[in-house]
Design an enzyme around this catalytic site. Structure first.
Site, PDB file in Angstrom:
ATOM      1  N   ARG A 117      -7.555   2.672  11.396  1.00  0.00           N
ATOM      2  CA  ARG A 117      -6.624   1.033  11.788  1.00  0.00           C
ATOM      3  C   ARG A 117      -7.727   0.562  12.473  1.00  0.00           C
ATOM      4  O   ARG A 117      -7.672  -0.768  12.689  1.00  0.00           O
ATOM      5  CB  ARG A 117      -5.894   0.552  12.571  1.00  0.00           C
ATOM      6  CG  ARG A 117      -4.190   1.333  11.435  1.00  0.00           C
ATOM      7  CD  ARG A 117      -3.336   0.942  11.857  1.00  0.00           C
ATOM      8  NE  ARG A 117      -2.077   1.869  11.339  1.00  0.00           N
ATOM      9  CZ  ARG A 117      -1.400   0.683  10.308  1.00  0.00           C
ATOM     10  NH1 ARG A 117      -1.031  -0.674  11.316  1.00  0.00           N
ATOM     11  NH2 ARG A 117      -0.307   1.339  10.384  1.00  0.00           N
TER      12      ARG A 117
ATOM     13  N   ARG B 255      11.957  -7.689   2.120  1.00  0.00           N
ATOM     14  CA  ARG B 255      11.610  -6.322   2.926  1.00  0.00           C
ATOM     15  C   ARG B 255      12.786  -5.697   3.721  1.00  0.00           C
ATOM     16  O   ARG B 255      13.496  -6.569   4.420  1.00  0.00           O
ATOM     17  CB  ARG B 255      10.120  -6.081   3.445  1.00  0.00           C
ATOM     18  CG  ARG B 255       9.870  -4.703   3.831  1.00  0.00           C
ATOM     19  CD  ARG B 255       8.615  -4.502   3.869  1.00  0.00           C
ATOM     20  NE  ARG B 255       8.051  -4.636   5.022  1.00  0.00           N
ATOM     21  CZ  ARG B 255       7.433  -4.225   5.428  1.00  0.00           C
ATOM     22  NH1 ARG B 255       6.189  -3.149   4.438  1.00  0.00           N
ATOM     23  NH2 ARG B 255       6.886  -3.968   6.915  1.00  0.00           N
TER      24      ARG B 255
ATOM     25  N   ARG C 231       1.047 -11.948  12.027  1.00  0.00           N
ATOM     26  CA  ARG C 231       0.504 -10.070  11.827  1.00  0.00           C
ATOM     27  C   ARG C 231      -1.017  -9.821  11.025  1.00  0.00           C
ATOM     28  O   ARG C 231      -1.825  -9.500  11.142  1.00  0.00           O
ATOM     29  CB  ARG C 231       1.706  -9.038  11.523  1.00  0.00           C
ATOM     30  CG  ARG C 231       2.998  -9.370  12.327  1.00  0.00           C
ATOM     31  CD  ARG C 231       4.204  -8.851  11.993  1.00  0.00           C
ATOM     32  NE  ARG C 231       3.942  -7.362  10.475  1.00  0.00           N
ATOM     33  CZ  ARG C 231       4.809  -6.861   9.483  1.00  0.00           C
ATOM     34  NH1 ARG C 231       5.343  -7.630   9.427  1.00  0.00           N
ATOM     35  NH2 ARG C 231       4.081  -5.610   9.103  1.00  0.00           N
TER      36      ARG C 231
ATOM     37  N   LYS D 226       0.565  -0.874  -0.058  1.00  0.00           N
ATOM     38  CA  LYS D 226      -0.046   0.074   0.251  1.00  0.00           C
ATOM     39  C   LYS D 226       1.193   1.283   0.026  1.00  0.00           C
ATOM     40  O   LYS D 226       0.619   2.172  -0.442  1.00  0.00           O
ATOM     41  CB  LYS D 226      -0.772  -0.043   1.280  1.00  0.00           C
ATOM     42  CG  LYS D 226      -0.628  -0.201   2.843  1.00  0.00           C
ATOM     43  CD  LYS D 226      -1.715  -0.067   3.560  1.00  0.00           C
ATOM     44  CE  LYS D 226      -1.437  -0.322   4.756  1.00  0.00           C
ATOM     45  NZ  LYS D 226      -0.592  -1.870   4.680  1.00  0.00           N
TER      46      LYS D 226
ATOM     47  N   ARG E   2      13.135  -5.518   9.062  1.00  0.00           N
ATOM     48  CA  ARG E   2      12.805  -5.752  10.601  1.00  0.00           C
ATOM     49  C   ARG E   2      12.471  -7.004  10.891  1.00  0.00           C
ATOM     50  O   ARG E   2      12.638  -7.839  10.575  1.00  0.00           O
ATOM     51  CB  ARG E   2      11.564  -4.918  10.129  1.00  0.00           C
ATOM     52  CG  ARG E   2      12.040  -3.126   9.636  1.00  0.00           C
ATOM     53  CD  ARG E   2      10.376  -2.929   9.667  1.00  0.00           C
ATOM     54  NE  ARG E   2       9.253  -3.243  10.178  1.00  0.00           N
ATOM     55  CZ  ARG E   2       7.834  -2.700  10.034  1.00  0.00           C
ATOM     56  NH1 ARG E   2       7.701  -1.596   9.456  1.00  0.00           N
ATOM     57  NH2 ARG E   2       6.655  -3.151  10.021  1.00  0.00           N
TER      58      ARG E   2
END
Ligand SMILES: [Zn+2]
Length: 222
Positions: free
Chosen positions: A100, A134, A178, A26, A167
């Protein structure tokens, strides 16, 4: 020939929310869309990092919550967003990372009317694949991908030269957890916007899709 999508003086400001699971791309789509439409990309993640970097009272409050492992309350994030949106309401915007919760969606309605909510649907397997590749800039937060969105110089941020890192929450098991959390939290928000006829679905099953093609798809929906 100019694309019919470029804004002109007669065009109403477009207010878009980009919604999707972590790793759905996104942020990438929002920033490309922002360039095409000539309206700002507002990421609450970036706004939060900025507050922390500038050590504002809100930034300090957020740091306190994150270091104790508690969720940052809706009100603080909404406060930061309000501050930023105040200057963009006439131009339009692409909002990412907010809302959220349904509570935040309702807060956003109080601030301004949203035109379209783009809902990115990406299979879990594709997300796990993408997130484990990532990298993120330590300094400015820009996201890269070892497979699809490589930095020009390995390990260095194109924008600020900062160091790129992986991360801890981008490990496959952590990603699956997640995603589970995201699906549960997002369902009421998706229903909220669906009932208001604002939701536009985008499906993306191809892990190596060219981001520009996805942006083309989004442009057709808005
Ligand atoms: Zn950077």
């Amino acid at each position: 020939m100019p694309s019919p999508w470029y804004p002109s003086a007669e065009v109403e400001p477009v207010k878009i929310v980009i919604f999707g699971p972590p790793g759905s791309g996104k942020g990438t789509y929002a920033s490309r869309l922002s360039k095409r439409l000539g309206i700002p990309h507002i990421s609450t993640g970036d706004l939060v990092r900025e507050e922390i970097r500038n050590q504002t009272p809100l930034g300090k409050a957020i740091e306190k919550y994150s270091s104790s492992g508690t969720l940052v309350p809706d009100e603080i994030i909404t406060e930061i967003l309000k501050k930023r949106l105040a200057s963009e309401l006439l131009k339009g915007f692409i909002l990412e990372g907010y809302p959220r919760t349904v509570g935040q969606a309702m807060e956003l309605e109080k601030i301004t009317k949203v035109d379209t909510v783009v809902n990115l649907n990406v299979p879990d397997s594709v997300i796990v694949d993408r997130l484990s590749a990532r990298l993120q800039c330590k300094t400015c937060g820009t996201i890269y991908n070892e497979k699809t969105l490589k930095p020009r110089i390995p390990g260095k941020c194109d924008k600020c030269g900062g160091e790129l890192f992986r991360r801890v929450d981008d490990q496959p098991e952590v990603i699956r957890e997640r995603l589970k959390v995201y699906r549960e939290a997002s369902e009421p928000i998706v229903n909220f916007y669906w009932s208001k006829n604002l939701l536009k679905d985008i499906r993306n099953d191809d892990p190596n899709v060219d981001p520009e093609r996805v942006v083309d798809q989004i442009m057709k929906l808005i």
